[in-house]
Design a protein around this motif. Structure first.
Motif, PDB file in Angstrom:
ATOM      1  N   ILE A 115       6.161  -2.720  -7.697  1.00  0.00           N
ATOM      2  CA  ILE A 115       6.210  -2.045  -6.394  1.00  0.00           C
ATOM      3  C   ILE A 115       7.517  -2.366  -5.688  1.00  0.00           C
ATOM      4  N   SER A 116       7.949  -3.614  -5.731  1.00  0.00           N
ATOM      5  CA  SER A 116       9.225  -4.004  -5.103  1.00  0.00           C
ATOM      6  C   SER A 116      10.387  -3.267  -5.748  1.00  0.00           C
ATOM      7  N   LEU A 163      -2.329  -1.473  -8.502  1.00  0.00           N
ATOM      8  CA  LEU A 163      -1.298  -0.577  -7.979  1.00  0.00           C
ATOM      9  C   LEU A 163      -1.879   0.371  -6.937  1.00  0.00           C
ATOM     10  N   ARG A 221       1.380   5.969  -2.034  1.00  0.00           N
ATOM     11  CA  ARG A 221       2.853   5.994  -2.132  1.00  0.00           C
ATOM     12  C   ARG A 221       3.323   6.153  -3.569  1.00  0.00           C
ATOM     13  N   ILE A 222       2.472   5.726  -4.521  1.00  0.00           N
ATOM     14  CA  ILE A 222       2.815   5.786  -5.937  1.00  0.00           C
ATOM     15  C   ILE A 222       1.638   6.427  -6.675  1.00  0.00           C
ATOM     16  N   ASP A 279      10.258   0.379  -4.609  1.00  0.00           N
ATOM     17  CA  ASP A 279      10.715   0.444  -3.200  1.00  0.00           C
ATOM     18  C   ASP A 279      12.227   0.277  -3.110  1.00  0.00           C
ATOM     19  N   ALA A 323      -0.360  -0.151  -3.280  1.00  0.00           N
ATOM     20  CA  ALA A 323       0.616   0.884  -2.908  1.00  0.00           C
ATOM     21  C   ALA A 323      -0.035   2.103  -2.262  1.00  0.00           C
ATOM     22  N   GLU A 326       3.026  -6.299  -8.342  1.00  0.00           N
ATOM     23  CA  GLU A 326       3.751  -6.540  -7.089  1.00  0.00           C
ATOM     24  C   GLU A 326       5.254  -6.422  -7.310  1.00  0.00           C
TER      25      GLU A 326
END
Length: 139
Positions: free
Chosen positions: A130-131, A27, A34-35, A134, A31, A127
């Protein structure tokens, strides 16, 4: 305007030495900032699993400097997503958090050959997470 991360994620597994550390590595790598990402364990080990360190090194991610940490109520409260990986009901539950349970094989006591498929499954789940994060931001 100050930067605000999209979300914060807490990965929890019993020893905080394998699965959760690999998830943090992915992660953070994928990312960036961002996270916000953290991890903890209900019964933390003394060190990160060497086979997990080696498996992650093979994909260019260094988790050797990480240290297992104890799960705290504060860590859960500070997270938007709480992802358990075999800790069962030892994780405190708070309203407004998204809880996910990733059923993943425990890499404890396994060699790097057995850890690679676990690593790869974790990458796919990270992944997808994250999607999802987002997409939630765009909604």
């Amino acid at each position: 305007m100050p930067y605000s991360p999209l979300a914060s994620v807490l990965f929890v597994c019993v020893h905080n030495a394998g699965r959760s550390q690999m998830a943090v590595g992915f992660l953070s790598h994928l990312a960036g900032d961002r996270i916000v990402v953290r991890s903890a364990g209900s019964v933390p080990a003394d060190q990160v699993n060497p086979a997990a360190v080696e498996a992650m090194s093979e994909v260019g991610i260094d988790i050797a400097g990480q240290r297992p940490k104890i799960l705290t109520t504060e860590a859960v409260q500070a997270s938007d997503y709480v992802i358990t990986m075999g800790c069962g009901d030892t994780c405190p539950v708070f309203p407004g958090k998204k809880y996910l349970d990733w059923a993943l094989e425990d890499p404890a006591g396994k060699g790097v050959e057995a850890v690679r498929p676990i690593r790869d499954e974790i990458r796919g789940r990270v992944e997808a997470l994250i999607s999802e994060i987002d997409a939630g931001r765009r909604a």
